[in-house]
Design an enzyme around this catalytic site. Sequence first.
Site, PDB file in Angstrom:
ATOM      1  N   LYS A 264       0.811  -1.206   0.053  1.00  0.00           N
ATOM      2  CA  LYS A 264      -0.015   0.021  -0.116  1.00  0.00           C
ATOM      3  C   LYS A 264       0.905   1.042  -0.097  1.00  0.00           C
ATOM      4  CE  LYS A 264      -2.921   2.771   3.037  1.00  0.00           C
ATOM      5  NZ  LYS A 264      -4.164   2.551   4.207  1.00  0.00           N
ATOM      6  N   ASP A 269      -2.506  10.234   3.506  1.00  0.00           N
ATOM      7  CA  ASP A 269      -3.936   9.850   3.840  1.00  0.00           C
ATOM      8  C   ASP A 269      -4.718  10.757   4.945  1.00  0.00           C
ATOM      9  OD1 ASP A 269      -6.320   8.586   4.183  1.00  0.00           O
ATOM     10  OD2 ASP A 269      -5.592   6.902   5.304  1.00  0.00           O
ATOM     11  N   LYS A 276      -9.912  12.919   8.387  1.00  0.00           N
ATOM     12  CA  LYS A 276      -9.674  12.771   9.523  1.00  0.00           C
ATOM     13  C   LYS A 276      -9.448  13.799  10.408  1.00  0.00           C
ATOM     14  CE  LYS A 276      -6.493   8.831   8.120  1.00  0.00           C
ATOM     15  NZ  LYS A 276      -7.067   7.687   8.938  1.00  0.00           N
ATOM     16  N   ASP A 287       1.557   6.360   5.504  1.00  0.00           N
ATOM     17  CA  ASP A 287       0.479   5.502   4.743  1.00  0.00           C
ATOM     18  C   ASP A 287       1.238   4.573   3.821  1.00  0.00           C
ATOM     19  OD1 ASP A 287      -1.689   4.484   5.631  1.00  0.00           O
ATOM     20  OD2 ASP A 287      -2.826   5.855   4.396  1.00  0.00           O
ATOM     21  N   ASP A 346     -12.092   7.093   3.804  1.00  0.00           N
ATOM     22  CA  ASP A 346     -10.858   6.807   4.727  1.00  0.00           C
ATOM     23  C   ASP A 346     -10.394   5.482   4.620  1.00  0.00           C
ATOM     24  OD1 ASP A 346      -8.758   7.596   6.163  1.00  0.00           O
ATOM     25  OD2 ASP A 346      -9.787   7.898   8.100  1.00  0.00           O
ATOM     26  N   GLU A 348      -9.403   3.735   2.244  1.00  0.00           N
ATOM     27  CA  GLU A 348      -8.910   3.774   0.994  1.00  0.00           C
ATOM     28  C   GLU A 348      -7.548   2.672   0.793  1.00  0.00           C
ATOM     29  OE1 GLU A 348      -7.541   5.352   3.361  1.00  0.00           O
ATOM     30  OE2 GLU A 348      -5.359   5.273   3.011  1.00  0.00           O
ATOM     31  N   ARG A 350      -7.571  -0.359   1.179  1.00  0.00           N
ATOM     32  CA  ARG A 350      -8.338  -1.547   0.626  1.00  0.00           C
ATOM     33  C   ARG A 350      -8.746  -1.475  -0.864  1.00  0.00           C
ATOM     34  NH1 ARG A 350     -12.306  -1.837   5.496  1.00  0.00           N
ATOM     35  NH2 ARG A 350     -10.573  -0.945   6.512  1.00  0.00           N
TER      36      ARG A 350
END
Length: 500
Positions: A264, A269, A276, A287, A346, A348, A350
């Site tokens: 990933k 993020d 967030k 991230d 959020d 995201e 996956r």
Amino acid sequence: MKIAFSEIVTPAKGVVAVVVTEERSLGATGRGLDEQTGGALSRALAAGRFKGKQGTSTTIVAPHGIDVDAVILIGLGKPEKIDGRGLRALGGTAVRRMNGAGAKVGAIAVDAVEGASIAPPAMAAEIALGARLGSYSFDKYHTKKKDEDKKSLGELAVMLDEPSAAEDAFEANASLADGVFAARDLVSEPSNVKYPRTIADDIEALNEDGIEVELLDRDKMAALGMGSLLGVAQGSEHEPYLAVMRWNGAPDGAEQQPVAFIGKGVTFDTGGISIKPSQGMEEMKYDMAGSATVVGLMKCLAGRKARVNAIGVVGLVENMPDGKAQRPGDVVTSMSGQTIEVINTDAEGRLVLADVLWYTQATYKPRFMVDLATLTGAILISLGTYQAGLFSNDDELAERLIAAGKESGEELWRMPLGERYDKDIDSAIADMKNVGKGREAGSTAGAVFLQRFVNGVPWAHLDIAGMAWMKGNHDPTVPKGASGYGVRLLDQLVRAHYEA
Ligand code: BES
Ligand code: MN
Ligand code: ZN
């Protein structure tokens, strides 16, 4: 910090470290120094609490009779229990103490230990790896740091009777450390410096290491139907990239089916429209740690010329809120053809991995896929910063990973998948939604989502949200900040099972 292997001498400056086994037993070099100092070492051993337990140390400052500034006694524990992990920790501890003492040069003596199952050259190679890993710091943006606030140690001599044997044993370890440092550097960099295009540039530079690189840009991904990944990228000014790294090291050529590592790479993020809270949001620069680990691992495998065919595939995107950003409730179609209702923008990671996993299995028919992702805050709640979460559809792969975790020190704890959790991500409007039942089993909800995109290939998902960034330093081989978690783990997995 430079590392050199050399014959055992009494250094003329700096700090020298010797090991002590339980109970308070010095090796040959320690006994020699004890003599030269008129018994300073044995007096220190008798006077204090230090008795040579693994992980402990004590410092004798300015001992009489020799020129060094300090002698550090480092605990090796019980001889029969000495292993690679303990030796690496010892190397890291030695470097920490030497930096603590302000030493510019240091030396550590590695004597044969009676009752140990590991010989001095192998011991020295492990100690040196731990020392190198523990010496890491990321200082490039400090323009005003005073010298006394920086790590002082510039050179470490690892002394033993057969330095050239240790040098040979250390060669692969040096590549491993290079891989870990590459991963740590990428994660440490802020998101205004490392975004999808600049990380893709770094990946292209791996050509020089003998790695073949291919980049897919937005148009290519759109042509492949990667609506899930592209939906995440939609709110960012930065163009997304999917990067493939290939290392063909198998002796029988390119025919051997590759092993595949997927990362990933969300370079920042914000959460997107499901934004967030601002408190702590700066941490979301890490991230992309899964992708950094894959980069570091590929660099390590190529560096040590691993006899394996391996591919690394990373999805590089930035998750931003914007007029063009995707909305909660949007439905996207993934490359697999499966549709996804985006309940929370959020969740995201996956969405990115869904298309990367599908693409990897469809394109490369790998023996297995291991993905690494800072996927859920829930895994940090479950396991803290000591173990990553492991989810797998294949018991053999899972067991091998757990064993590699124990050996490397990058540990894993297996977490559940299963039909009931899988049902929780069914959607009223699409094939699935990108969240499960709110806060319940949050890490598994992410994992069962990914499982829908592996097409039955043996697969493991490592949720590294708790492991990629260290606020404290409980492991002497992992300084605060970016850990590079997973490079050592997966190098060990490959070494143990997948090299011809
Ligand atoms: N990148 C985060 C997960 C994360 C949290 C990594 C803390 C490192 C530290 C991920 O994209 C995320 O936001 N996950 C959500 C999922 C939720 C919306 C279902 C989370 O964990 O809250
Ligand atoms: Mn997120
Ligand atoms: Zn994320």
